[in-house]
Write a protein that holds these residues in place. Structure first.
Motif, PDB file in Angstrom:
ATOM      1  N   GLU A  65       0.938  -1.094   0.098  1.00  0.00           N
ATOM      2  CA  GLU A  65      -0.096   0.069  -0.011  1.00  0.00           C
ATOM      3  C   GLU A  65       0.908   1.616  -0.027  1.00  0.00           C
ATOM      4  O   GLU A  65       0.557   2.290  -0.452  1.00  0.00           O
ATOM      5  N   ASN A  66       1.890   1.296   0.706  1.00  0.00           N
ATOM      6  CA  ASN A  66       2.788   2.693   0.893  1.00  0.00           C
ATOM      7  C   ASN A  66       4.022   2.560  -0.247  1.00  0.00           C
ATOM      8  O   ASN A  66       4.957   3.190   0.325  1.00  0.00           O
ATOM      9  N   VAL A  67       4.078   1.668  -1.001  1.00  0.00           N
ATOM     10  CA  VAL A  67       5.457   1.341  -1.733  1.00  0.00           C
ATOM     11  C   VAL A  67       5.454   2.682  -2.755  1.00  0.00           C
ATOM     12  O   VAL A  67       4.341   3.074  -3.168  1.00  0.00           O
ATOM     13  N   THR A  68       6.558   3.007  -2.873  1.00  0.00           N
ATOM     14  CA  THR A  68       6.854   4.408  -3.994  1.00  0.00           C
ATOM     15  C   THR A  68       8.070   3.849  -4.737  1.00  0.00           C
ATOM     16  O   THR A  68       8.614   2.852  -4.573  1.00  0.00           O
ATOM     17  N   ILE A  69       7.967   4.704  -5.908  1.00  0.00           N
ATOM     18  CA  ILE A  69       9.272   4.457  -6.780  1.00  0.00           C
ATOM     19  C   ILE A  69      10.343   5.390  -6.358  1.00  0.00           C
ATOM     20  O   ILE A  69       9.960   6.703  -6.519  1.00  0.00           O
ATOM     21  N   ASN A  70      11.318   4.812  -6.324  1.00  0.00           N
ATOM     22  CA  ASN A  70      12.456   5.657  -5.884  1.00  0.00           C
ATOM     23  C   ASN A  70      13.397   6.097  -7.101  1.00  0.00           C
ATOM     24  O   ASN A  70      14.058   7.053  -7.134  1.00  0.00           O
ATOM     25  N   GLU A  71      13.398   5.246  -8.309  1.00  0.00           N
ATOM     26  CA  GLU A  71      14.292   5.498  -9.433  1.00  0.00           C
ATOM     27  C   GLU A  71      13.433   4.818 -10.478  1.00  0.00           C
ATOM     28  O   GLU A  71      12.812   3.675 -10.370  1.00  0.00           O
ATOM     29  N   ILE A  72      13.597   5.482 -11.669  1.00  0.00           N
ATOM     30  CA  ILE A  72      13.282   5.178 -13.088  1.00  0.00           C
ATOM     31  C   ILE A  72      14.464   4.761 -13.792  1.00  0.00           C
ATOM     32  O   ILE A  72      14.998   5.645 -14.176  1.00  0.00           O
ATOM     33  N   LYS A  73      14.614   3.542 -14.299  1.00  0.00           N
ATOM     34  CA  LYS A  73      15.766   3.138 -15.076  1.00  0.00           C
ATOM     35  C   LYS A  73      15.452   2.819 -16.628  1.00  0.00           C
ATOM     36  O   LYS A  73      14.480   1.856 -16.634  1.00  0.00           O
ATOM     37  N   PRO A  74      15.745   3.619 -17.554  1.00  0.00           N
ATOM     38  CA  PRO A  74      15.494   3.190 -19.030  1.00  0.00           C
ATOM     39  C   PRO A  74      16.121   1.751 -19.357  1.00  0.00           C
ATOM     40  O   PRO A  74      17.161   1.666 -18.890  1.00  0.00           O
ATOM     41  N   ILE A  75      15.426   0.968 -20.035  1.00  0.00           N
ATOM     42  CA  ILE A  75      16.036  -0.329 -20.607  1.00  0.00           C
ATOM     43  C   ILE A  75      15.830  -0.155 -22.215  1.00  0.00           C
ATOM     44  O   ILE A  75      14.824  -0.393 -22.707  1.00  0.00           O
ATOM     45  N   GLY A  76      16.945   0.082 -22.792  1.00  0.00           N
ATOM     46  CA  GLY A  76      16.936   0.458 -24.181  1.00  0.00           C
ATOM     47  C   GLY A  76      16.034   1.317 -24.568  1.00  0.00           C
ATOM     48  O   GLY A  76      15.807   2.249 -24.076  1.00  0.00           O
ATOM     49  N   ASN A  77      15.407   1.089 -25.792  1.00  0.00           N
ATOM     50  CA  ASN A  77      14.248   2.073 -26.173  1.00  0.00           C
ATOM     51  C   ASN A  77      12.987   1.419 -25.966  1.00  0.00           C
ATOM     52  O   ASN A  77      11.817   1.914 -26.943  1.00  0.00           O
ATOM     53  N   TYR A  78      12.924   0.432 -25.254  1.00  0.00           N
ATOM     54  CA  TYR A  78      11.410  -0.323 -25.299  1.00  0.00           C
ATOM     55  C   TYR A  78      10.912  -0.596 -23.922  1.00  0.00           C
ATOM     56  O   TYR A  78       9.929  -1.073 -23.669  1.00  0.00           O
ATOM     57  N   ALA A  79      11.512   0.101 -22.637  1.00  0.00           N
ATOM     58  CA  ALA A  79      10.928  -0.383 -21.486  1.00  0.00           C
ATOM     59  C   ALA A  79      11.743   0.308 -20.419  1.00  0.00           C
ATOM     60  O   ALA A  79      12.775   1.105 -20.537  1.00  0.00           O
ATOM     61  N   VAL A  80      11.137   0.467 -19.226  1.00  0.00           N
ATOM     62  CA  VAL A  80      11.747   0.984 -17.939  1.00  0.00           C
ATOM     63  C   VAL A  80      11.804  -0.018 -16.799  1.00  0.00           C
ATOM     64  O   VAL A  80      11.111  -0.906 -16.929  1.00  0.00           O
ATOM     65  N   ALA A  81      12.717   0.003 -16.058  1.00  0.00           N
ATOM     66  CA  ALA A  81      12.674  -0.772 -14.584  1.00  0.00           C
ATOM     67  C   ALA A  81      12.516   0.331 -13.499  1.00  0.00           C
ATOM     68  O   ALA A  81      13.059   1.341 -13.525  1.00  0.00           O
ATOM     69  N   PHE A  82      11.775  -0.020 -12.476  1.00  0.00           N
ATOM     70  CA  PHE A  82      11.367   0.573 -11.592  1.00  0.00           C
ATOM     71  C   PHE A  82      12.298   0.158 -10.096  1.00  0.00           C
ATOM     72  O   PHE A  82      12.181  -1.127 -10.100  1.00  0.00           O
ATOM     73  N   VAL A  83      12.637   0.938  -9.409  1.00  0.00           N
ATOM     74  CA  VAL A  83      13.456   0.779  -8.086  1.00  0.00           C
ATOM     75  C   VAL A  83      12.438   1.115  -7.144  1.00  0.00           C
ATOM     76  O   VAL A  83      12.149   2.134  -6.802  1.00  0.00           O
ATOM     77  N   PHE A  84      11.771   0.001  -6.334  1.00  0.00           N
ATOM     78  CA  PHE A  84      10.735   0.701  -5.431  1.00  0.00           C
ATOM     79  C   PHE A  84      11.240   0.454  -4.117  1.00  0.00           C
ATOM     80  O   PHE A  84      12.177   0.063  -3.724  1.00  0.00           O
ATOM     81  N   SER A  85      10.489   1.358  -3.398  1.00  0.00           N
ATOM     82  CA  SER A  85      10.738   1.783  -2.045  1.00  0.00           C
ATOM     83  C   SER A  85      11.255   0.392  -0.908  1.00  0.00           C
ATOM     84  O   SER A  85      11.800   0.613  -0.095  1.00  0.00           O
ATOM     85  N   ASP A  86      10.204  -0.676  -1.466  1.00  0.00           N
ATOM     86  CA  ASP A  86      10.437  -1.854  -0.619  1.00  0.00           C
ATOM     87  C   ASP A  86      11.772  -2.684  -1.428  1.00  0.00           C
ATOM     88  O   ASP A  86      11.886  -3.973  -0.674  1.00  0.00           O
ATOM     89  N   GLY A  87      12.556  -2.302  -1.941  1.00  0.00           N
ATOM     90  CA  GLY A  87      13.850  -2.833  -2.475  1.00  0.00           C
ATOM     91  C   GLY A  87      13.797  -3.634  -3.754  1.00  0.00           C
ATOM     92  O   GLY A  87      14.542  -4.231  -4.426  1.00  0.00           O
ATOM     93  N   HIS A  88      12.292  -3.822  -4.267  1.00  0.00           N
ATOM     94  CA  HIS A  88      12.158  -4.709  -5.398  1.00  0.00           C
ATOM     95  C   HIS A  88      12.561  -4.030  -6.481  1.00  0.00           C
ATOM     96  O   HIS A  88      12.185  -2.805  -6.778  1.00  0.00           O
ATOM     97  N   SER A  89      13.531  -4.345  -7.558  1.00  0.00           N
ATOM     98  CA  SER A  89      13.965  -3.791  -8.453  1.00  0.00           C
ATOM     99  C   SER A  89      14.190  -4.668  -9.989  1.00  0.00           C
ATOM    100  O   SER A  89      14.779  -4.360 -10.599  1.00  0.00           O
ATOM    101  N   THR A  90      13.498  -5.776  -9.805  1.00  0.00           N
ATOM    102  CA  THR A  90      13.865  -6.885 -10.854  1.00  0.00           C
ATOM    103  C   THR A  90      12.791  -6.959 -12.092  1.00  0.00           C
ATOM    104  O   THR A  90      13.089  -7.574 -13.066  1.00  0.00           O
ATOM    105  N   GLY A  91      11.752  -6.114 -12.254  1.00  0.00           N
ATOM    106  CA  GLY A  91      10.883  -6.337 -13.372  1.00  0.00           C
ATOM    107  C   GLY A  91      11.039  -5.244 -14.259  1.00  0.00           C
ATOM    108  O   GLY A  91      11.430  -4.186 -14.181  1.00  0.00           O
ATOM    109  N   ILE A  92      10.898  -5.684 -15.455  1.00  0.00           N
ATOM    110  CA  ILE A  92      10.880  -4.859 -16.767  1.00  0.00           C
ATOM    111  C   ILE A  92       9.689  -4.633 -17.360  1.00  0.00           C
ATOM    112  O   ILE A  92       8.999  -5.460 -17.693  1.00  0.00           O
TER     113      ILE A  92
END
Length: 132
Positions: A65-92
């Motif tokens: 419920e209270n998760v936020t996005i700490n960082e947005i990382k571009p993945i090539g020209n087709y996607a982004v990856a989010f670094v979430f405040s709970d430490g999750h960062s593996t989804g494209i």
């Protein structure tokens, strides 16, 4: 939760993260714009941690419920990856996935809430997401 993704044939023109509200605002070149809560993006992560490695291995994401996005990382020209405040960062998150998450938000959010209910999980209401 595993989603079937079809090509949307559109690209994002602008992505803004609103830290206070916890909303990712994304505009596409076909004129569509979506406001996606961080919690929603987190629970629909396309990572193997949540989806497993095949159908039937999905793990319901809870207490986000209270998760936020700490960082947005571009993945090539087709996607982004989010670094979430709970430490999750593996989804494209491909552009097609983000478009689907935006276009089908009411249905997908209701489905998530229903799955929580079936699992007996009580979601904590917050100011920045829709509650049932």
């Amino acid at each position: 939760m595993r989603l079937s993704i079809q090509p949307c044939n559109t690209l994002p023109t602008d992505i803004k993260l609103h830290q206070v509200s916890g909303i990712l605002e994304i505009h596409f070149d076909n004129g569509q714009a979506f406001n996606l809560p961080c919690e929603y993006l987190r629970v629909y992560t396309p990572s193997a941690e949540a989806l497993g490695h095949g159908p039937g291995q999905e793990i319901l994401q809870v207490d986000k419920e209270n998760v936020t996005i700490n960082e947005i990382k571009p993945i090539g020209n087709y996607a982004v990856a989010f670094v979430f405040s709970d430490g999750h960062s593996t989804g494209i998150y491909s552009w097609d996935l983000l478009y689907k998450l935006g276009a089908e938000y009411p249905t997908l959010w209701a489905d998530y809430l229903h799955r929580l209910e079936l699992a007996g999980h009580q979601r904590k209401p917050t100011d920045n997401t829709v509650t049932k």
